[in-house]
Design a protein around this motif. Structure first.
Motif, PDB file in Angstrom:
ATOM      1  N   GLY A 244      12.381  -5.832   5.216  1.00  0.00           N
ATOM      2  CA  GLY A 244      11.618  -4.597   5.354  1.00  0.00           C
ATOM      3  C   GLY A 244      10.392  -4.565   4.468  1.00  0.00           C
ATOM      4  O   GLY A 244       9.293  -4.210   4.901  1.00  0.00           O
ATOM      5  N   ALA A 245      10.572  -4.967   3.212  1.00  0.00           N
ATOM      6  CA  ALA A 245       9.451  -4.980   2.271  1.00  0.00           C
ATOM      7  C   ALA A 245       8.384  -5.971   2.708  1.00  0.00           C
ATOM      8  O   ALA A 245       7.180  -5.680   2.638  1.00  0.00           O
ATOM      9  CB  ALA A 245       9.956  -5.336   0.870  1.00  0.00           C
ATOM     10  N   ALA A 246       8.805  -7.148   3.174  1.00  0.00           N
ATOM     11  CA  ALA A 246       7.844  -8.163   3.611  1.00  0.00           C
ATOM     12  C   ALA A 246       7.020  -7.667   4.795  1.00  0.00           C
ATOM     13  O   ALA A 246       5.789  -7.838   4.837  1.00  0.00           O
ATOM     14  CB  ALA A 246       8.575  -9.454   3.975  1.00  0.00           C
ATOM     15  N   ILE A 247       7.668  -7.035   5.754  1.00  0.00           N
ATOM     16  CA  ILE A 247       6.983  -6.549   6.950  1.00  0.00           C
ATOM     17  C   ILE A 247       5.971  -5.455   6.596  1.00  0.00           C
ATOM     18  O   ILE A 247       4.828  -5.459   7.064  1.00  0.00           O
ATOM     19  CB  ILE A 247       8.009  -6.037   7.977  1.00  0.00           C
ATOM     20  N   VAL A 248       6.385  -4.528   5.757  1.00  0.00           N
ATOM     21  CA  VAL A 248       5.494  -3.417   5.392  1.00  0.00           C
ATOM     22  C   VAL A 248       4.293  -3.919   4.590  1.00  0.00           C
ATOM     23  O   VAL A 248       3.155  -3.490   4.814  1.00  0.00           O
ATOM     24  CB  VAL A 248       6.266  -2.344   4.605  1.00  0.00           C
ATOM     25  N   LEU A 249       4.518  -4.839   3.660  1.00  0.00           N
ATOM     26  CA  LEU A 249       3.408  -5.385   2.877  1.00  0.00           C
ATOM     27  C   LEU A 249       2.418  -6.141   3.763  1.00  0.00           C
ATOM     28  O   LEU A 249       1.201  -6.067   3.558  1.00  0.00           O
ATOM     29  CB  LEU A 249       3.938  -6.293   1.773  1.00  0.00           C
ATOM     30  N   LEU A 250       2.934  -6.856   4.752  1.00  0.00           N
ATOM     31  CA  LEU A 250       2.056  -7.547   5.688  1.00  0.00           C
ATOM     32  C   LEU A 250       1.252  -6.545   6.518  1.00  0.00           C
ATOM     33  O   LEU A 250       0.066  -6.756   6.792  1.00  0.00           O
ATOM     34  CB  LEU A 250       2.870  -8.454   6.607  1.00  0.00           C
ATOM     35  N   ALA A 251       1.887  -5.450   6.913  1.00  0.00           N
ATOM     36  CA  ALA A 251       1.179  -4.415   7.667  1.00  0.00           C
ATOM     37  C   ALA A 251       0.050  -3.817   6.831  1.00  0.00           C
ATOM     38  O   ALA A 251      -1.050  -3.561   7.339  1.00  0.00           O
ATOM     39  CB  ALA A 251       2.160  -3.327   8.099  1.00  0.00           C
ATOM     40  N   ILE A 252       0.311  -3.598   5.553  1.00  0.00           N
ATOM     41  CA  ILE A 252      -0.727  -3.074   4.664  1.00  0.00           C
ATOM     42  C   ILE A 252      -1.874  -4.078   4.537  1.00  0.00           C
ATOM     43  O   ILE A 252      -3.051  -3.702   4.521  1.00  0.00           O
ATOM     44  CB  ILE A 252      -0.125  -2.747   3.281  1.00  0.00           C
ATOM     45  N   ALA A 253      -1.533  -5.365   4.453  1.00  0.00           N
ATOM     46  CA  ALA A 253      -2.568  -6.402   4.364  1.00  0.00           C
ATOM     47  C   ALA A 253      -3.452  -6.391   5.612  1.00  0.00           C
ATOM     48  O   ALA A 253      -4.680  -6.519   5.518  1.00  0.00           O
ATOM     49  CB  ALA A 253      -1.923  -7.771   4.184  1.00  0.00           C
ATOM     50  N   VAL A 254      -2.835  -6.221   6.782  1.00  0.00           N
ATOM     51  CA  VAL A 254      -3.607  -6.145   8.026  1.00  0.00           C
ATOM     52  C   VAL A 254      -4.512  -4.920   8.005  1.00  0.00           C
ATOM     53  O   VAL A 254      -5.669  -4.973   8.440  1.00  0.00           O
ATOM     54  CB  VAL A 254      -2.667  -6.100   9.245  1.00  0.00           C
ATOM     55  N   PHE A 255      -3.998  -3.814   7.498  1.00  0.00           N
ATOM     56  CA  PHE A 255      -4.822  -2.594   7.400  1.00  0.00           C
ATOM     57  C   PHE A 255      -6.050  -2.832   6.520  1.00  0.00           C
ATOM     58  O   PHE A 255      -7.159  -2.404   6.859  1.00  0.00           O
ATOM     59  CB  PHE A 255      -3.991  -1.445   6.839  1.00  0.00           C
ATOM     60  N   VAL A 256      -5.845  -3.494   5.398  1.00  0.00           N
ATOM     61  CA  VAL A 256      -6.963  -3.788   4.489  1.00  0.00           C
ATOM     62  C   VAL A 256      -7.998  -4.667   5.187  1.00  0.00           C
ATOM     63  O   VAL A 256      -9.206  -4.441   5.086  1.00  0.00           O
ATOM     64  CB  VAL A 256      -6.449  -4.468   3.205  1.00  0.00           C
ATOM     65  N   ILE A 257      -7.523  -5.687   5.925  1.00  0.00           N
ATOM     66  CA  ILE A 257      -8.442  -6.587   6.644  1.00  0.00           C
ATOM     67  C   ILE A 257      -9.211  -5.816   7.712  1.00  0.00           C
ATOM     68  O   ILE A 257     -10.432  -5.969   7.860  1.00  0.00           O
ATOM     69  CB  ILE A 257      -7.651  -7.748   7.275  1.00  0.00           C
ATOM     70  N   MET A 258      -8.499  -4.980   8.466  1.00  0.00           N
ATOM     71  CA  MET A 258      -9.150  -4.188   9.514  1.00  0.00           C
ATOM     72  C   MET A 258     -10.187  -3.237   8.923  1.00  0.00           C
ATOM     73  O   MET A 258     -11.250  -3.008   9.506  1.00  0.00           O
ATOM     74  CB  MET A 258      -8.100  -3.390  10.293  1.00  0.00           C
ATOM     75  N   THR A 259      -9.882  -2.687   7.760  1.00  0.00           N
ATOM     76  CA  THR A 259     -10.835  -1.787   7.096  1.00  0.00           C
ATOM     77  C   THR A 259     -12.092  -2.533   6.701  1.00  0.00           C
ATOM     78  O   THR A 259     -13.216  -2.038   6.862  1.00  0.00           O
ATOM     79  CB  THR A 259     -10.182  -1.150   5.857  1.00  0.00           C
ATOM     80  N   ALA A 260     -11.899  -3.759   6.183  1.00  0.00           N
ATOM     81  CA  ALA A 260     -13.052  -4.572   5.787  1.00  0.00           C
ATOM     82  C   ALA A 260     -13.892  -4.956   6.997  1.00  0.00           C
ATOM     83  O   ALA A 260     -15.128  -4.988   6.931  1.00  0.00           O
ATOM     84  CB  ALA A 260     -12.576  -5.821   5.060  1.00  0.00           C
ATOM     85  N   VAL A 261     -13.245  -5.234   8.114  1.00  0.00           N
ATOM     86  CA  VAL A 261     -13.951  -5.625   9.334  1.00  0.00           C
ATOM     87  C   VAL A 261     -14.666  -4.426   9.960  1.00  0.00           C
ATOM     88  O   VAL A 261     -15.746  -4.566  10.542  1.00  0.00           O
ATOM     89  CB  VAL A 261     -12.969  -6.253  10.344  1.00  0.00           C
ATOM     90  N   SER A 262     -14.066  -3.247   9.838  1.00  0.00           N
ATOM     91  CA  SER A 262     -14.586  -2.076  10.549  1.00  0.00           C
ATOM     92  C   SER A 262     -15.931  -1.603   9.999  1.00  0.00           C
ATOM     93  O   SER A 262     -16.745  -1.043  10.741  1.00  0.00           O
ATOM     94  CB  SER A 262     -13.585  -0.928  10.470  1.00  0.00           C
TER      95      SER A 262
END
Length: 288
Positions: A244-262
């Motif tokens: 659970g922790a691994a999945i959520v942390l990866l989701a947060i990482a994707v959010f950060v990347i998407m924010t940088a791209v946006s």
């Protein structure tokens, strides 16, 4: 990939796909309705269902589904009738569900350690019957969230307008509550009851950074959900980390990347819009 040689990993990966699809699917509507924390409340209520499963010696997934549905419907009825605010209803679900689960598991002769895999998820704890239950529930969740997306989007945007157009708003609200409750039980063996709300919200928030339309957001959020769920389960296998922790942390990482791209993407869109406006003005001047 040697991990596919193990039956428990095959079950965990299949469950991860189901979680990745269902959690962002219902989460897209909850975010639109500003009810992003609803999954947390339902997750705490589902904990009481898990404890009842231990007490009655029945499948905790099905018992959690029943209790979560009852709790979600009760919360929606309280919200719709205006007897108390949605925040208070959520708080009652949070603390009542948590206390009930701890008390019942104690009566059943167990300890809170028995709830650990349900609270935080775990790939080795996914049994064949859990996958079967999750698959059945996921089919229902996807049928509702994808098949009724126009109707659910309408009530998520403006309930009064949806009511005027003839939509059964109360029935759809109850259906959404039930769907959210079942999604929680689909995800609890992989992500955990305490983290499932994150999978309903973070992939949606990440998708919103780079998409414009509702359908595009829904589709991308589900794709992100599947990606981080599968990657998280695989990471768990090799690093012996909580899934659970691994999945959520990866989701947060994707959010950060998407924010940088946006950010640069938004600047390009704004520049293109201004250029288009200037071109229209130039053409109008020529015509004049």
């Amino acid at each position: 990939m040697d991990l596919l040689n193990y039956a428990f990993m095959q079950r965990a990966l299949l469950a991860a796909v189901l979680v990745g699809l269902t959690a962002p699917a219902i989460g897209t509507y909850l975010v639109q309705r500003r009810q992003a924390v609803m999954g947390d409340g339902i997750g705490h209520v589902a904990m009481t269902g898990v404890a009842l499963g231990f007490l009655l010696n029945t499948n905790p997934v099905w018992m959690a589904s029943i209790v979560a549905v009852v709790g979600a419907v009760g919360m929606e009825l309280i919200r719709s009738r205006g007897r108390t605010s949605g925040d208070i209803a959520l708080a009652m679900l949070f603390y009542g569900g948590l206390a009930g689960g701890v008390m019942i598991i104690n009566v059943a002769g167990g300890s809170t350690a028995s709830l650990s895999s349900y609270l935080f998820g775990g790939i080795t704890s996914v049994a064949p019957e859990d996958v079967t239950a999750a698959a059945v529930l996921a089919v229902f969740v996807l049928a509702v969230t994808v098949g009724l997306r126009r109707q659910l989007f309408a009530i998520s945007q403006d309930e009064e307008f949806a009511r005027v157009t003839g939509l059964p708003v109360r029935a759809l609200n109850l259906l959404m509550a039930v769907t959210a409750a079942l999604t929680v039980t689909v995800a609890m063996r992989i992500v955990g009851l305490l983290l499932v709300s994150a999978m309903m919200v973070i992939p949606v928030a990440a998708a919103q950074r780079v998409t414009r339309g509702f359908t595009a957001t829904l589709s991308l959020a589900m794709a992100i959900g599947v990606l981080v769920s599968l990657t998280g389960v695989t990471t768990t296998y090799y690093l012996d980390a909580p899934s659970g922790a691994a999945i959520v942390l990866l989701a947060i990482a994707v959010f950060v990347i998407m924010t940088a791209v946006s950010a640069p993407l938004a600047r390009r869109r704004a520049k293109a819009a201004r250029a288009g406006g200037e071109e229209v003005c130039t053409r109008d001047d020529v015509k004049v």
